[in-house]
Enzyme design. Structure first.
Site, PDB file in Angstrom:
ATOM      1  N   ASP A 126      27.132  44.591  43.566  1.00 27.44           N
ATOM      2  CA  ASP A 126      28.586  43.711  42.692  1.00 27.44           C
ATOM      3  C   ASP A 126      27.893  42.361  42.528  1.00 27.44           C
ATOM      4  O   ASP A 126      28.695  41.789  43.215  1.00 27.44           O
ATOM      5  CB  ASP A 126      30.160  43.698  44.367  1.00 27.44           C
ATOM      6  N   TYR A 184      35.364  41.378  48.388  1.00 26.53           N
ATOM      7  CA  TYR A 184      35.930  41.956  47.888  1.00 26.53           C
ATOM      8  C   TYR A 184      35.661  43.320  46.778  1.00 26.53           C
ATOM      9  O   TYR A 184      34.510  42.474  45.422  1.00 26.53           O
ATOM     10  CB  TYR A 184      37.563  41.088  47.725  1.00 26.53           C
ATOM     11  N   LYS A 213      34.237  39.636  35.143  1.00 24.21           N
ATOM     12  CA  LYS A 213      33.972  37.947  35.154  1.00 24.21           C
ATOM     13  C   LYS A 213      33.456  37.223  33.502  1.00 24.21           C
ATOM     14  O   LYS A 213      33.745  38.257  32.599  1.00 24.21           O
ATOM     15  CB  LYS A 213      34.185  37.056  36.150  1.00 24.21           C
TER      16      LYS A 213
HETATM   17  C1  LIG Z   1      37.406  39.774  40.877  1.00 27.56           C
HETATM   18  C2  LIG Z   1      35.864  40.927  41.593  1.00 27.56           C
HETATM   19  C3  LIG Z   1      35.977  42.017  41.418  1.00 27.56           C
HETATM   20  C4  LIG Z   1      36.958  42.587  40.527  1.00 27.56           C
HETATM   21  O1  LIG Z   1      37.228  42.337  39.545  1.00 27.56           O
HETATM   22  P1  LIG Z   1      39.039  42.563  38.680  1.00 27.56           P
HETATM   23  O2  LIG Z   1      38.374  42.019  37.147  1.00 27.56           O
HETATM   24  O3  LIG Z   1      39.314  41.639  38.994  1.00 27.56           O
HETATM   25  O4  LIG Z   1      38.989  44.216  38.724  1.00 27.56           O
HETATM   26  C5  LIG Z   1      35.039  42.724  42.074  1.00 27.56           C
HETATM   27  N1  LIG Z   1      34.381  42.452  42.429  1.00 27.56           N
HETATM   28  C6  LIG Z   1      34.170  40.877  43.152  1.00 27.56           C
HETATM   29  C7  LIG Z   1      32.858  40.683  43.618  1.00 27.56           C
HETATM   30  C8  LIG Z   1      34.990  40.172  42.215  1.00 27.56           C
HETATM   31  O5  LIG Z   1      35.002  39.311  42.355  1.00 27.56           O
END
Ligand SMILES: *Cc1c(COP(=O)(O)O)cnc(C)c1O
Length: 429
Positions: free
Chosen positions: A241, A146, A269
């Site tokens: 990411d 994601y 995060k």
């Molecule tokens: C949570 C998450 C996102 C998205 O971040 P948001 O602040 O919710 O837009 C993207 N990549 C990873 C790996 C994530 O865990």
């Protein structure tokens, strides 16, 4: 139920009249695990409290940011103090430089870093930059990973997209998704085939260096090294990411922990200490194509917002100044791992516990879980029962088998023991 949630039920009914599904982010609705979502009123340390006054040991921690527990005092105080001097300017501030310098001092391979307001924005901007830099359109992502909800990433995505089993997302055009190539996680041959079939057309490979949005799935030995070498050979931008792993697996995130250099890195995060913050950064050679240095446009009215920056800065500074936090949190997670293993061993249920550092999850599967197909064929109905059994006892796991448990350093040995005992009791039944 051993406790009442009347107030939450009432709030959920009211919420649905004015908010789609009653929530501002889908997984919060408990749709896959069933039952009524709990409305929270406050948190302190390892615990959060719902509208009916019930206490929960928190294994979500705002999906990661609360790595030091709720209402961590230095962060709370810094926000309060900053707020008195205006909450936004839309003009540069010295604090933004301090934040960028702090990130650079912790994260490897970051010469320049741009602040944004979410992980989604960070990933979407990094992808645009990789495309602008290489002049190529296609990119590779991995099934079950994601990267936020930008159109290009909503193909075989993890997290809520997997939880709700959404195969194609209405509103994402074929024109966009045709440039998104996907491969199973941990399968280097599949990546090599995509690269061979699309010679000179792939701008980027984006990956969660330790996957956390299909439960926790660490990379197999040699996989990341192989990705790095494919990218080097083909002039492909390797994007880590690190929205979940950044400042969690180590001060330098997964790059440091796995000893792999990325070309671009995205954060979210933990980096915001609980306020809306994301960032993307990397080598100067690539980052200098971002406006106003270059023509790859990217902007934000509230980017670098003073409250967001002081919360993030205070959080990161704490983590940088006391590296023992990482040892402690890893030890706590290892202790949980061992406890869960013992509790589940005696039960008559196949299970797999995946863990790397403070990222951990349980899949009820009889074989190793190395990719999304493995995660999807686990007994996720059993997970949902397990989730409710723990919730009933005041232990709040992520409401989906496709999520990593987010451990905070506020957790005590007693909290973990209680989690393990409750697990053992559930599986004895
Ligand atoms: C949570 C998450 C996102 C998205 O971040 P948001 O602040 O919710 O837009 C993207 N990549 C990873 C790996 C994530 O865990």
């Amino acid at each position: 139920m051993s406790y009442t949630t009347n107030k939450s039920t009432e709030l959920f009914q009211r919420a649905q009249l004015s908010i789609p599904g009653g929530v501002n982010s889908p997984v919060r609705a408990f749709k896959s695990v069933g039952g009524t979502p709990l409305f929270m009123t406050r948190g302190k340390g390892a615990y959060m409290y719902d509208a009916d006054g019930n206490q929960y040991i928190d294994y979500i921690n705002s999906w990661g940011p609360m790595i030091l527990g709720h209402a961590y005092e230095p962060v709370v105080n810094a926000i309060k103090e900053k707020a008195a001097h205006s909450t936004s300017f839309g003009a540069p501030t010295e604090l933004e430089i301090e934040m960028a310098e702090l990130i650079k001092s912790m994260a490897p391979n970051v010469d320049l870093v741009r602040m944004v307001s979410s992980g989604t924005e960070a990933c979407m901007s990094a992808l645009r930059l990789a495309r602008g830099y290489t002049g190529r359109n296609k990119f590779i992502k991995f099934e079950g990973c994601y990267h936020g909800h930008a159109d290009a990433f909503l193909v075989k995505a993890g997290s809520g997209v997997a939880t709700f089993n959404i195969q194609t997302v209405p509103g994402v055009t074929a024109g966009v998704s045709n440039d998104t190539l996907t491969a199973p996680y941990n399968d280097i041959n599949a990546v090599q085939r995509l690269v061979d079939d699309n010679k000179g057309e792939i701008a980027a490979i984006i990956i969660e260096p330790v996957a956390g949005n299909m439960g926790c799935i660490p990379p197999v030995d040699g996989y990341m090294e192989a990705l790095r070498s494919i990218c080097d050979k083909e002039g492909i931008v390797l994007i880590f990411d690190e929205v979940m792993t950044g400042f969690r697996l180590a001060a330098g995130g997964a790059q440091e922990r796995l000893k792999i250099n990325a070309d671009l890195v995205t954060y979210g995060k933990v980096i915001g200490g609980g306020l809306p913050v994301g960032a993307f950064g990397g080598k100067k050679e690539i980052m200098q194509h971002i406006a106003p240095l270059g023509n790859v446009y990217q902007a934000g009215t509230l980017s670098g917002n003073p409250l967001a920056m002081i919360a993030g800065y205070t959080m990161l500074k704490t983590l940088k100044d006391d590296p023992s936090i990482y040892t402690q949190i890893d030890e706590k997670t290892a202790y949980l791992h061992k406890g869960l293993d013992e509790a589940l061993k005696t039960a008559n249920t196949p299970y797999v516990i995946n863990r790397l550092g403070s990222m951990i999850s349980v899949h009820f599967s009889d074989k190793a879980v190395r990719n999304f197909t493995d995660a999807a064929t686990a007994d996720n109905a059993l997970f949902n029962k397990y989730f409710h059994a723990l919730l009933n006892e005041g232990i709040y796991l992520p409401p989906s088998a496709y999520e990593t448990w987010f451990i905070s350093n506020a957790l005590s040995k007693e909290d973990i023991d209680r989690t393990v005992e409750t697990t053992a009791t559930f599986f004895k039944k």
